[in-house]
Write a protein that holds these residues in place. Structure first.
Motif, PDB file in Angstrom:
ATOM      1  N   PRO A 144       0.798  -1.234   0.000  1.00 39.04           N
ATOM      2  CA  PRO A 144       0.000   0.000   0.000  1.00 39.04           C
ATOM      3  C   PRO A 144       0.828   1.280   0.000  1.00 39.04           C
ATOM      4  N   TYR A 145       2.092   1.188   0.428  1.00 43.79           N
ATOM      5  CA  TYR A 145       2.927   2.381   0.519  1.00 43.79           C
ATOM      6  C   TYR A 145       4.167   2.280  -0.369  1.00 43.79           C
ATOM      7  N   ALA A 146       4.054   1.539  -1.458  1.00 44.27           N
ATOM      8  CA  ALA A 146       5.201   1.358  -2.346  1.00 44.27           C
ATOM      9  C   ALA A 146       5.694   2.689  -2.906  1.00 44.27           C
ATOM     10  N   TRP A 147       4.775   3.652  -3.074  1.00 45.69           N
ATOM     11  CA  TRP A 147       5.159   4.954  -3.631  1.00 45.69           C
ATOM     12  C   TRP A 147       6.158   5.688  -2.754  1.00 45.69           C
ATOM     13  N   VAL A 148       6.143   5.412  -1.443  1.00 48.03           N
ATOM     14  CA  VAL A 148       7.050   6.120  -0.529  1.00 48.03           C
ATOM     15  C   VAL A 148       8.506   5.820  -0.856  1.00 48.03           C
ATOM     16  N   PHE A 149       8.767   4.603  -1.308  1.00 49.00           N
ATOM     17  CA  PHE A 149      10.145   4.207  -1.560  1.00 49.00           C
ATOM     18  C   PHE A 149      10.752   4.923  -2.760  1.00 49.00           C
ATOM     19  N   LEU A 150       9.919   5.620  -3.532  1.00 43.59           N
ATOM     20  CA  LEU A 150      10.451   6.423  -4.631  1.00 43.59           C
ATOM     21  C   LEU A 150      11.278   7.610  -4.121  1.00 43.59           C
ATOM     22  N   LEU A 151      11.108   7.933  -2.845  1.00 44.53           N
ATOM     23  CA  LEU A 151      11.887   9.028  -2.255  1.00 44.53           C
ATOM     24  C   LEU A 151      13.329   8.635  -1.964  1.00 44.53           C
ATOM     25  N   ILE A 152      13.632   7.344  -1.947  1.00 46.59           N
ATOM     26  CA  ILE A 152      14.968   6.886  -1.564  1.00 46.59           C
ATOM     27  C   ILE A 152      16.050   7.460  -2.472  1.00 46.59           C
ATOM     28  N   PRO A 153      15.898   7.408  -3.822  1.00 45.74           N
ATOM     29  CA  PRO A 153      16.956   7.996  -4.664  1.00 45.74           C
ATOM     30  C   PRO A 153      17.153   9.487  -4.414  1.00 45.74           C
ATOM     31  N   VAL A 154      16.068  10.205  -4.151  1.00 45.02           N
ATOM     32  CA  VAL A 154      16.185  11.644  -3.878  1.00 45.02           C
ATOM     33  C   VAL A 154      16.978  11.879  -2.601  1.00 45.02           C
ATOM     34  N   LEU A 155      16.649  11.120  -1.558  1.00 46.93           N
ATOM     35  CA  LEU A 155      17.347  11.277  -0.291  1.00 46.93           C
ATOM     36  C   LEU A 155      18.792  10.819  -0.389  1.00 46.93           C
ATOM     37  N   ALA A 156      19.066   9.836  -1.246  1.00 51.57           N
ATOM     38  CA  ALA A 156      20.440   9.376  -1.438  1.00 51.57           C
ATOM     39  C   ALA A 156      21.314  10.499  -1.984  1.00 51.57           C
ATOM     40  N   VAL A 157      20.743  11.307  -2.869  1.00 47.33           N
ATOM     41  CA  VAL A 157      21.480  12.456  -3.399  1.00 47.33           C
ATOM     42  C   VAL A 157      21.740  13.476  -2.290  1.00 47.33           C
ATOM     43  N   VAL A 158      20.741  13.671  -1.430  1.00 47.26           N
ATOM     44  CA  VAL A 158      20.876  14.636  -0.341  1.00 47.26           C
ATOM     45  C   VAL A 158      21.950  14.211   0.653  1.00 47.26           C
ATOM     46  N   PHE A 159      22.202  12.903   0.761  1.00 47.57           N
ATOM     47  CA  PHE A 159      23.208  12.429   1.699  1.00 47.57           C
ATOM     48  C   PHE A 159      24.633  12.789   1.276  1.00 47.57           C
ATOM     49  N   GLU A 160      24.818  13.230   0.050  1.00 45.31           N
ATOM     50  CA  GLU A 160      26.135  13.661  -0.395  1.00 45.31           C
ATOM     51  C   GLU A 160      26.480  14.990   0.286  1.00 45.31           C
ATOM     52  N   PRO A 161      27.567  15.027   1.076  1.00 39.13           N
ATOM     53  CA  PRO A 161      27.894  16.251   1.835  1.00 39.13           C
ATOM     54  C   PRO A 161      28.005  17.507   0.981  1.00 39.13           C
ATOM     55  N   ARG A 162      28.491  17.394  -0.250  1.00 35.28           N
ATOM     56  CA  ARG A 162      28.610  18.590  -1.082  1.00 35.28           C
ATOM     57  C   ARG A 162      27.239  19.183  -1.397  1.00 35.28           C
ATOM     58  N   VAL A 163      26.272  18.313  -1.602  1.00 36.60           N
ATOM     59  CA  VAL A 163      24.905  18.780  -1.854  1.00 36.60           C
ATOM     60  C   VAL A 163      24.325  19.417  -0.594  1.00 36.60           C
ATOM     61  N   ILE A 164      24.512  18.748   0.544  1.00 38.30           N
ATOM     62  CA  ILE A 164      23.989  19.267   1.807  1.00 38.30           C
ATOM     63  C   ILE A 164      24.596  20.627   2.124  1.00 38.30           C
ATOM     64  N   ASN A 165      25.906  20.732   1.992  1.00 40.97           N
ATOM     65  CA  ASN A 165      26.576  21.991   2.316  1.00 40.97           C
ATOM     66  C   ASN A 165      26.111  23.127   1.410  1.00 40.97           C
ATOM     67  N   ALA A 166      25.887  22.810   0.135  1.00 37.73           N
ATOM     68  CA  ALA A 166      25.392  23.831  -0.792  1.00 37.73           C
ATOM     69  C   ALA A 166      23.984  24.293  -0.398  1.00 37.73           C
ATOM     70  N   LEU A 167      23.126  23.334  -0.008  1.00 38.96           N
ATOM     71  CA  LEU A 167      21.768  23.681   0.396  1.00 38.96           C
ATOM     72  C   LEU A 167      21.765  24.502   1.683  1.00 38.96           C
ATOM     73  N   LEU A 168      22.620  24.133   2.641  1.00 38.27           N
ATOM     74  CA  LEU A 168      22.701  24.881   3.889  1.00 38.27           C
ATOM     75  C   LEU A 168      23.196  26.305   3.642  1.00 38.27           C
ATOM     76  N   THR A 169      24.215  26.442   2.805  1.00 38.51           N
ATOM     77  CA  THR A 169      24.742  27.767   2.501  1.00 38.51           C
ATOM     78  C   THR A 169      23.690  28.641   1.829  1.00 38.51           C
ATOM     79  N   PHE A 170      22.966  28.051   0.881  1.00 41.23           N
ATOM     80  CA  PHE A 170      21.905  28.799   0.193  1.00 41.23           C
ATOM     81  C   PHE A 170      20.822  29.240   1.168  1.00 41.23           C
ATOM     82  N   GLY A 171      20.390  28.311   2.038  1.00 37.13           N
ATOM     83  CA  GLY A 171      19.333  28.640   2.984  1.00 37.13           C
ATOM     84  C   GLY A 171      19.752  29.720   3.967  1.00 37.13           C
ATOM     85  N   LEU A 172      20.969  29.640   4.483  1.00 36.86           N
ATOM     86  CA  LEU A 172      21.438  30.638   5.437  1.00 36.86           C
ATOM     87  C   LEU A 172      21.567  32.011   4.785  1.00 36.86           C
TER      88      LEU A 172
END
Length: 308
Positions: A144-172
């Motif tokens: 019933p919740y198979a669609w939720v697992f489609l978020l895994i590739p997106v979150l995998a990209v976010v786990f890359e520190p360079r991506v996270i640091n860029a997002l944090l810098t932009f937000g701040l």
């Protein structure tokens, strides 16, 4: 004034936590009557271990960003701040952690960054572990919740520190704040993920102790319980407007458990799980508050060296 604000925060949080119990009291009483004291004790111990895993996830991220805290002060900031999740709204825990961390010399922006990084780490690791364990134990339960697992590739990209640091810098910068002094590293992220996975395992053991008294046993008990809890938690945390995912997590857990236990027992298990977790939150917050009194935190800002 700060002391009065903190006391008021605790009273409001505890009030909403008590309301969560009273509003479902009939089902809770019936459910606990079916559980042995051994199952309840094991479940509570496992919940405390799981909550400690969540605290260590946050603490490792905070340390990697430049603010390492001793265990006991970190536990007080995290566990007492987390009581804010029982108050409607999504910002109370981070606001509490920012103010309590500031008293220990942690810049508010760093506390906020660690808090908001903890959520995707737990969400991503929870989706991964739920997908693996449910597919290994009972694949149909995740359908019933198979669609939720489609978020895994997106979150995998976010786990890359360079991506996270860029997002944090932009937000701040958008908020008119200075960028973080120390970027997140890959080692810090892997450490946080490791603690998060240990936390999910402990949460699964908590649910397994309850489910076992309702007739589920065998080799699939633990992996199924880990997956069922992780999936329901992830669905609950996506509903930010509800205190601590109240209701959403239980509904998702019932959907996952019902094909195995039946609808009635599944509802009872979900309610019992919720109450044991509330008790775990209170135990951790109380124990951390008492233990932290023995430590004297830093009186200077960890970035500027100026008195706090």
């Amino acid at each position: 004034m700060k002391r009065l604000i903190r006391i008021g925060f605790l009273l409001v949080a505890l009030g909403f936590g008590a309301w969560a119990v009273v509003s479902k009291w009939d089902g809770i009483r019936a459910g606990f009557a079916q559980l042995s004291w051994q199952a309840l004790a094991l479940s509570l111990v496992a919940v405390v271990a799981a909550l400690c895993g969540g605290m260590m996830t946050w603490r490792s991220l905070l340390a990697d960003l430049g603010s390492p805290l001793p265990f006991r002060p970190a536990a007080k900031v995290f566990f007492v701040g987390q009581l804010g999740k029982y108050i409607p709204g999504s910002l109370w825990p981070v606001l509490a952690q920012m103010e309590m961390g500031r008293e220990l010399g942690v810049p508010r922006s760093r506390s906020a960054a660690a808090f908001f990084l903890t959520l995707p780490v737990q969400l991503g690791s929870g989706l991964v572990i739920s997908g693996v364990t449910l597919l290994a134990s009972l694949p149909s339960s995740a359908a019933p919740y198979a669609w939720v697992f489609l978020l895994i590739p997106v979150l995998a990209v976010v786990f890359e520190p360079r991506v996270i640091n860029a997002l944090l810098t932009f937000g701040l910068r958008r908020l008119g704040r200075e960028p973080l002094e120390r970027p997140l590293t890959r080692a810090g992220m892997l450490t946080a993920l490791g603690w998060a996975l240990l936390g999910w395992t402990a949460y699964g053991l908590h649910l397994a102790a309850i489910v076992h008294d309702f007739g589920l046993s065998g080799a699939s008990l633990i992996p199924f319980s880990v997956g069922a809890f992780a999936l329901s938690w992830c669905l609950g945390i996506m509903t930010f407007v509800v205190p601590a995912g109240a209701g959403v997590r239980e509904v998702a857990m019932v959907v996952v458990l019902a094909p195995v236990l039946g609808e009635g027992p599944a509802i009872t298990v979900a309610l019992c799980s919720r109450i044991v977790i509330i008790l775990g939150d209170l135990v951790c917050a109380g124990a951390a508050g008492i233990a932290a009194r023995r430590d004297v935190g830093p009186t200077h800002d960890q970035t500027t060296g100026k008195p706090v």
